[in-house]
Design a protein around this motif. Structure first.
Motif, mmCIF file in Angstrom:
data_model
loop_
_atom_site.group_PDB
_atom_site.id
_atom_site.type_symbol
_atom_site.label_atom_id
_atom_site.label_comp_id
_atom_site.label_asym_id
_atom_site.label_seq_id
_atom_site.Cartn_x
_atom_site.Cartn_y
_atom_site.Cartn_z
ATOM 1 N N HIS A 15 0.842 -1.198 0.000
ATOM 2 C CA HIS A 15 0.000 0.000 0.000
ATOM 3 C C HIS A 15 0.874 1.243 0.000
ATOM 4 C CE1 HIS A 15 -3.795 -2.020 0.371
ATOM 5 N NE2 HIS A 15 -3.356 -2.736 1.397
ATOM 6 N N LEU A 16 0.361 2.289 -0.643
ATOM 7 C CA LEU A 16 1.052 3.563 -0.723
ATOM 8 C C LEU A 16 0.225 4.588 0.044
ATOM 9 C CD1 LEU A 16 1.607 3.403 -4.590
ATOM 10 C CD2 LEU A 16 3.159 2.579 -2.790
ATOM 11 N N VAL A 17 0.856 5.315 0.945
ATOM 12 C CA VAL A 17 0.153 6.395 1.642
ATOM 13 C C VAL A 17 0.484 7.679 0.911
ATOM 14 C CG1 VAL A 17 -0.031 7.728 3.769
ATOM 15 C CG2 VAL A 17 0.192 5.228 3.871
ATOM 16 N N ILE A 18 -0.523 8.285 0.337
ATOM 17 C CA ILE A 18 -0.290 9.483 -0.479
ATOM 18 C C ILE A 18 -1.186 10.595 0.036
ATOM 19 C CG2 ILE A 18 -0.245 10.418 -2.823
ATOM 20 C CD1 ILE A 18 0.012 7.584 -3.901
ATOM 21 N N GLY A 19 -0.569 11.720 0.385
ATOM 22 C CA GLY A 19 -1.340 12.856 0.885
ATOM 23 C C GLY A 19 -1.475 13.941 -0.156
ATOM 24 N N ARG A 20 -0.602 14.920 -0.059
ATOM 25 C CA ARG A 20 -0.756 16.141 -0.854
ATOM 26 C C ARG A 20 -0.833 15.985 -2.379
ATOM 27 N NH1 ARG A 20 3.836 18.680 2.723
ATOM 28 N NH2 ARG A 20 4.242 16.446 2.755
ATOM 29 N N PRO A 21 -0.125 15.013 -2.977
ATOM 30 C CA PRO A 21 -0.302 14.895 -4.437
ATOM 31 C C PRO A 21 -1.765 14.688 -4.822
ATOM 32 C CG PRO A 21 1.599 13.625 -3.732
ATOM 33 C CD PRO A 21 0.912 14.106 -2.475
ATOM 34 N N ILE A 22 -2.563 14.151 -3.878
ATOM 35 C CA ILE A 22 -4.000 14.004 -4.145
ATOM 36 C C ILE A 22 -4.788 15.116 -3.455
ATOM 37 C CG2 ILE A 22 -6.031 12.530 -3.742
ATOM 38 C CD1 ILE A 22 -4.159 10.089 -4.055
ATOM 39 N N THR A 23 -4.555 15.306 -2.161
ATOM 40 C CA THR A 23 -5.422 16.221 -1.399
ATOM 41 C C THR A 23 -5.232 17.685 -1.794
ATOM 42 O OG1 THR A 23 -3.806 16.403 0.397
ATOM 43 C CG2 THR A 23 -5.483 14.688 0.610
ATOM 44 N N ALA A 24 -4.017 18.048 -2.229
ATOM 45 C CA ALA A 24 -3.774 19.449 -2.607
ATOM 46 C C ALA A 24 -3.934 19.672 -4.105
ATOM 47 C CB ALA A 24 -2.372 19.876 -2.146
ATOM 48 N N PRO B 109 -8.751 16.413 -6.847
ATOM 49 C CA PRO B 109 -8.212 15.233 -6.162
ATOM 50 C C PRO B 109 -8.620 13.912 -6.812
ATOM 51 C CG PRO B 109 -9.029 16.810 -4.558
ATOM 52 C CD PRO B 109 -9.441 17.320 -5.908
ATOM 53 N N LEU B 110 -9.844 13.842 -7.302
ATOM 54 C CA LEU B 110 -10.294 12.594 -7.931
ATOM 55 C C LEU B 110 -9.468 12.299 -9.190
ATOM 56 C CD1 LEU B 110 -12.246 10.210 -8.115
ATOM 57 C CD2 LEU B 110 -13.874 11.709 -9.284
ATOM 58 N N ALA B 111 -9.250 13.338 -9.989
ATOM 59 C CA ALA B 111 -8.450 13.151 -11.209
ATOM 60 C C ALA B 111 -7.022 12.730 -10.849
ATOM 61 C CB ALA B 111 -8.435 14.439 -12.027
ATOM 62 N N ALA B 112 -6.474 13.318 -9.781
ATOM 63 C CA ALA B 112 -5.101 12.965 -9.375
ATOM 64 C C ALA B 112 -5.041 11.503 -8.936
ATOM 65 C CB ALA B 112 -4.635 13.890 -8.251
ATOM 66 N N ALA B 113 -6.026 11.074 -8.147
ATOM 67 C CA ALA B 113 -6.040 9.675 -7.690
ATOM 68 C C ALA B 113 -6.162 8.732 -8.884
ATOM 69 C CB ALA B 113 -7.199 9.454 -6.714
ATOM 70 N N ARG B 114 -7.032 9.085 -9.813
ATOM 71 C CA ARG B 114 -7.217 8.222 -11.000
ATOM 72 C C ARG B 114 -5.952 8.164 -11.846
ATOM 73 N NH1 ARG B 114 -13.346 10.046 -12.389
ATOM 74 N NH2 ARG B 114 -14.369 8.413 -11.188
ATOM 75 N N ARG B 115 -5.264 9.291 -11.903
ATOM 76 C CA ARG B 115 -4.039 9.321 -12.695
ATOM 77 C C ARG B 115 -2.968 8.414 -12.071
ATOM 78 N NH1 ARG B 115 -0.753 14.806 -14.569
ATOM 79 N NH2 ARG B 115 0.821 13.688 -15.771
ATOM 80 N N ILE B 116 -2.898 8.420 -10.728
ATOM 81 C CA ILE B 116 -1.916 7.554 -10.052
ATOM 82 C C ILE B 116 -2.260 6.083 -10.304
ATOM 83 C CG2 ILE B 116 -1.019 6.827 -7.800
ATOM 84 C CD1 ILE B 116 -1.432 9.801 -6.899
ATOM 85 N N ALA B 117 -3.546 5.749 -10.177
ATOM 86 C CA ALA B 117 -3.961 4.355 -10.432
ATOM 87 C C ALA B 117 -3.665 3.975 -11.887
ATOM 88 C CB ALA B 117 -5.443 4.187 -10.111
ATOM 89 N N ALA B 118 -3.902 4.907 -12.796
ATOM 90 C CA ALA B 118 -3.636 4.632 -14.219
ATOM 91 C C ALA B 118 -2.137 4.454 -14.455
ATOM 92 C CB ALA B 118 -4.187 5.765 -15.086
ATOM 93 N N ASP B 119 -1.318 5.269 -13.772
ATOM 94 C CA ASP B 119 0.145 5.122 -13.895
ATOM 95 C C ASP B 119 0.579 3.731 -13.433
ATOM 96 O OD1 ASP B 119 0.358 7.742 -14.747
ATOM 97 O OD2 ASP B 119 1.146 8.534 -12.849
ATOM 98 N N LEU B 120 -0.019 3.280 -12.306
ATOM 99 C CA LEU B 120 0.324 1.949 -11.776
ATOM 100 C C LEU B 120 -0.089 0.873 -12.771
ATOM 101 C CD1 LEU B 120 -0.756 2.231 -8.014
ATOM 102 C CD2 LEU B 120 1.579 1.917 -8.890
#
Ligand code: C5P
Length: 247
Positions: A216-225, A229-240
């Motif tokens: 598991h990855l704990v990610i704060g500001r790259p998503i929350t700031a 935030p939803l687009a950022a989270a989706r982008r991280i999942a897509a990168d993975l």
């Protein structure tokens, strides 16, 4: 190889809700539910708002309750039993609390979840706080390289019946090798290549962390700031997903 290869990419992400503000936290949790594996709520919100505040903030999202218990075994067992009422997926204790304390925590999690008929939370250990450098460690009587202490405490956590540890990105490979494929590694200090590092220094991208063996990855500001935030989270999942490290 991570211990949870069957996880979907987004399930690896726990978003750090580092705010004492229930409304702000719950807005984020609501926006992100289903797009991430869950939310991490810690001492800041818990101390300001209590267990009901945590419940409201998480809003039903899977919860990593980051309270890092550290006390005598009996007290930690009681705190873990109380914490199970919040139905966390993951909770944590300080591994430096020792074998008896960790064993009591693991046992309390098992008993309380059985009593309540809920899923047992994974109990993970915090080894050495990454805010401490070797000089700080020496000042508190801990000599030798920090990574030796990280490995010692992770092995002790495993031997005491914990499910895993929180570790920094640079410790993933060491601990995956030392503790085997089934030990949960939960990793903060993660920064997508397209985000700003902020105050995090020893950072790794989500793809590299999972490839190295993180669960598991704990990610704060790259998503929350992020602006979205939803687009950022989706982008991280897509990168993975694109990196293929979760197949
Ligand atoms: O915003 P950012 O991604 O840096 O947030 C990371 C989260 O992980 C925060 O909740 C922070 O407290 C936590 N954390 C960390 N570094 C550690 C341990 C925990 O950043 N070594």
């Amino acid at each position: 190889m991570a211990s949870s290869p069957a996880l979907k990419p987004h399930e690896r992400i726990f978003v750090g809700l580092d705010t004492p503000d229930i409304d702000k936290a719950s807005r984020l949790a609501k926006a992100l539910i289903g797009a991430v594996g869950g939310v991490k709520i810690g001492k800041e919100l818990f101390t300001a708002q209590g267990p009901d505040g945590v419940r409201m903030a998480a809003g039903g999202a899977p919860l990593f309750l980051d309270l890092k218990f550290h006390d005598i075994p009996n007290t930690v067992a009681g705190a873990v039993r109380a914490a199970v009422h919040l139905r966390p997926k993951i909770l944590n204790v300080h591994a430096s609390g020792g074998r008896a304390m960790m064993t009591a925590a693991a046992e309390a999690a098992r008993e309380a979840s059985e009593d309540l008929g809920v899923e047992r939370p994974k109990v993970i250990g915090v080894t050495v706080l990454t805010s401490l450098d070797e000089k700080d460690l020496e000042e508190v009587g801990q000599k030798g390289p920090a990574k030796d202490q990280v490995k010692r405490l992770a092995l002790l956590a495993q031997d005491s019946g914990l499910d895993g540890v929180v570790c920094s990105a640079k410790e993933i490979a060491l601990l995956r090798k030392a503790c085997g494929p089934d030990f949960l590694l939960v990793v903060p200090g993660i920064r997508p290549a397209w985000s700003v590092a902020g105050d995090q220094k020893r950072i790794m991208t989500p793809e590299d962390a999972v490839a190295a063996g993180a669960d598991h990855l704990v990610i704060g500001r790259p998503i929350t700031a992020a602006e979205d935030p939803l687009a950022a989270a989706r982008r991280i999942a897509a990168d993975l997903d694109a990196a293929g490290v979760t197949a």
